[in-house]
Design a protein around this motif. Structure first.
Motif, PDB file in Angstrom:
ATOM      1  N   ARG A 199       0.838  -1.198   0.000  1.00  0.00           N
ATOM      2  CA  ARG A 199       0.000   0.000   0.000  1.00  0.00           C
ATOM      3  C   ARG A 199       0.868   1.241   0.000  1.00  0.00           C
ATOM      4  NH1 ARG A 199      -2.442  -4.171   2.247  1.00  0.00           N
ATOM      5  NH2 ARG A 199      -4.641  -4.522   1.745  1.00  0.00           N
ATOM      6  N   ARG A 233       3.294   8.382  -4.570  1.00  0.00           N
ATOM      7  CA  ARG A 233       2.539   8.261  -5.818  1.00  0.00           C
ATOM      8  C   ARG A 233       1.407   7.248  -5.641  1.00  0.00           C
ATOM      9  NH1 ARG A 233       8.044   8.476  -7.471  1.00  0.00           N
ATOM     10  NH2 ARG A 233       8.460  10.333  -8.733  1.00  0.00           N
ATOM     11  N   ASP A 234       0.330   7.437  -6.414  1.00  0.00           N
ATOM     12  CA  ASP A 234      -0.789   6.515  -6.291  1.00  0.00           C
ATOM     13  C   ASP A 234      -0.535   5.255  -7.119  1.00  0.00           C
ATOM     14  OD1 ASP A 234      -1.270   7.238  -8.911  1.00  0.00           O
ATOM     15  OD2 ASP A 234      -3.097   8.352  -8.473  1.00  0.00           O
ATOM     16  N   ALA A 235      -1.436   4.262  -6.945  1.00  0.00           N
ATOM     17  CA  ALA A 235      -1.231   2.963  -7.583  1.00  0.00           C
ATOM     18  C   ALA A 235      -1.238   3.061  -9.102  1.00  0.00           C
ATOM     19  CB  ALA A 235      -2.310   1.984  -7.115  1.00  0.00           C
ATOM     20  N   ALA A 236      -2.142   3.862  -9.661  1.00  0.00           N
ATOM     21  CA  ALA A 236      -2.220   3.984 -11.116  1.00  0.00           C
ATOM     22  C   ALA A 236      -0.918   4.510 -11.694  1.00  0.00           C
ATOM     23  CB  ALA A 236      -3.383   4.889 -11.502  1.00  0.00           C
ATOM     24  N   THR A 237      -0.279   5.447 -11.000  1.00  0.00           N
ATOM     25  CA  THR A 237       0.991   5.996 -11.470  1.00  0.00           C
ATOM     26  C   THR A 237       2.088   4.942 -11.419  1.00  0.00           C
ATOM     27  OG1 THR A 237       0.369   8.207 -10.724  1.00  0.00           O
ATOM     28  CG2 THR A 237       2.719   7.783 -11.081  1.00  0.00           C
ATOM     29  N   ALA A 290      -3.207  -2.530 -10.108  1.00  0.00           N
ATOM     30  CA  ALA A 290      -3.707  -1.597  -9.101  1.00  0.00           C
ATOM     31  C   ALA A 290      -4.953  -2.229  -8.485  1.00  0.00           C
ATOM     32  CB  ALA A 290      -4.032  -0.251  -9.727  1.00  0.00           C
ATOM     33  N   ALA A 334      -6.411  -1.110  -5.702  1.00  0.00           N
ATOM     34  CA  ALA A 334      -7.220  -0.006  -5.192  1.00  0.00           C
ATOM     35  C   ALA A 334      -6.437   1.267  -5.498  1.00  0.00           C
ATOM     36  CB  ALA A 334      -7.471  -0.159  -3.688  1.00  0.00           C
ATOM     37  N   ALA A 335      -6.975   2.403  -5.113  1.00  0.00           N
ATOM     38  CA  ALA A 335      -6.336   3.673  -5.464  1.00  0.00           C
ATOM     39  C   ALA A 335      -4.904   3.762  -4.949  1.00  0.00           C
ATOM     40  CB  ALA A 335      -7.159   4.832  -4.921  1.00  0.00           C
ATOM     41  N   ARG A 336      -4.648   3.113  -3.806  1.00  0.00           N
ATOM     42  CA  ARG A 336      -3.316   3.175  -3.215  1.00  0.00           C
ATOM     43  C   ARG A 336      -2.803   1.784  -2.847  1.00  0.00           C
ATOM     44  NH1 ARG A 336      -2.259   8.268  -3.011  1.00  0.00           N
ATOM     45  NH2 ARG A 336      -0.238   7.858  -2.062  1.00  0.00           N
ATOM     46  N   THR A 337      -3.227   0.787  -3.614  1.00  0.00           N
ATOM     47  CA  THR A 337      -2.811  -0.597  -3.357  1.00  0.00           C
ATOM     48  C   THR A 337      -2.367  -1.247  -4.655  1.00  0.00           C
ATOM     49  OG1 THR A 337      -4.414  -0.773  -1.548  1.00  0.00           O
ATOM     50  CG2 THR A 337      -3.514  -2.830  -2.409  1.00  0.00           C
TER      51      THR A 337
END
Length: 342
Positions: A288, A294-298, A312, A314-317
């Motif tokens: 996480r 940076r977020d997961a998508a990045t 990804a 989740a947004a941050r996983t």
């Protein structure tokens, strides 16, 4: 650029040996019980799991849905661990197909007998939905591939029997659990009424799962498979992949576990991520991203630019999964790419 695909252990491609074995498989009409390859696979898996009978089905999701159909009644409540596949990744099928609802207990995908007993609701109450089933996922996908402690499994299933509640093991990655613990599949499956295992994950088959249990329950599962559109004809062509994998791909599962550990240890010390090495017990790594990182998508996009594919969750996983098409050198490369992206 070399592509290292760590999105899932379902992305594996059948080996040349597996393809040849599939092409040569004797087949028949499975709806008449006449496909010798399907019959042999079902017999072998039932024996491995220590159950009376097994049934070949197209997917792990269908196996889970069949178990719900066979073991519950509409309006029942099913006790499950946190972020269970049967809740998160099956498109709401459990409500649509079997009319059940879920009671989530525990943390990280595991729970105890005390958690189960506290959640249990007796039948006959005018308000509460009755607890009809307890479902355990082993290994637990969204928990990071953790192995469900067997002492807890035994205690939970014993309590379920005392309370008249059915038990089901979503063992899509049970082969990994067995490899990680040096326990037999039969020992891991023994406490449950029904058990499923997947062929299309760590074993590297293109398709297929099996559900196993007492003969009368598997007979009901045959009808449920038909209802869900999973009945097949000359299915021995794909069942043969399972026969090949049982003989050739089980012993090497610990290599996937070692590769996952390699990546996890490389990433664990990087600032901005949370990665509990205690959860990296098999072939899945989940980490996480802290606020400010940076977020997961990045991360996924940056890794993809350098040929490393991860998911990804989740947004941050972020999740990555090792498998038989990825070797140690590729995992070292992937770890470096992810570290740079982070």
């Amino acid at each position: 650029m070399e592509r290292v695909d760590l999105r899932s252990d379902t992305v594996t491609l059948p080996s040349e040996g597996m393809r040849a074995f599939m092409a040569a498989a004797p087949v028949g009409d499975d709806q008449y019980g006449e496909d010798p390859s399907v019959n042999l696979l079902q017999e072998k898996v039932a024996e491995l799991l220590g159950k009376e009978a097994a049934l070949f089905v197209p997917s792990g999701t269908m196996a889970n849905q069949i178990a719900l159909k066979v073991l519950t009644s509409p309006g029942d409540e099913v006790v499950v661990g946190d972020e269970a596949h049967i809740v998160w990744h099956e498109s709401g099928a459990s409500a649509a197909n079997s009319g059940v609802q879920f009671m989530v207990v525990g943390r990280g995908g595991v729970f105890t007998e005390a958690d189960f007993s506290a959640a249990h609701k007796a039948s006959g109450h005018v308000v509460f939905p009755p607890t009809g089933l307890v479902s355990i996922e082993n290994t637990h996908n969204r928990g990071g591939g953790v192995v469900f402690p067997h002492a807890d499994v035994t205690a939970i299933c014993a309590a379920a029997r005392r309370l008249g509640v059915a038990s089901y093991l979503d063992g899509a990655r049970l082969f990994n659990a067995a490899a990680a613990t040096n326990q037999t599949l039969a020992a891991l499956a023994e406490p449950f009424d029904l058990v499923s295992v997947a062929l299309s994950k760590g074993l590297g088959c293109p398709v297929g799962s099996l559900i196993a249990g007492r003969s009368e329950l598997v007979a009901k599962a045959v009808r449920a498979r038909r209802m869900f559109g999973g009945a097949m004809r000359q299915a021995g062509i794909v069942a043969a992949a399972g026969l090949y994998a049982l003989d050739h791909n089980r012993a090497r599962l610990t290599q996937d576990h070692a590769n996952a550990r390699l990546i996890a240890e490389r990433l664990a010390g990087i600032a901005g991520i949370v990665l509990d090495l205690a959860t990296v017990q098999t072939n899945i790594v989940i980490f996480r991203l802290e606020p400010g990182a940076r977020d997961a998508a990045t991360i996924v996009a940056r890794a993809r630019e350098r040929g490393v594919l991860v998911s990804a969750f989740a947004a941050r996983t972020v999740r990555l999964v090792t498998h038989l098409n990825i070797d140690r050198d590729q995992c070292e490369h992937a770890a470096d790419v992810l570290a740079a992206a982070l």
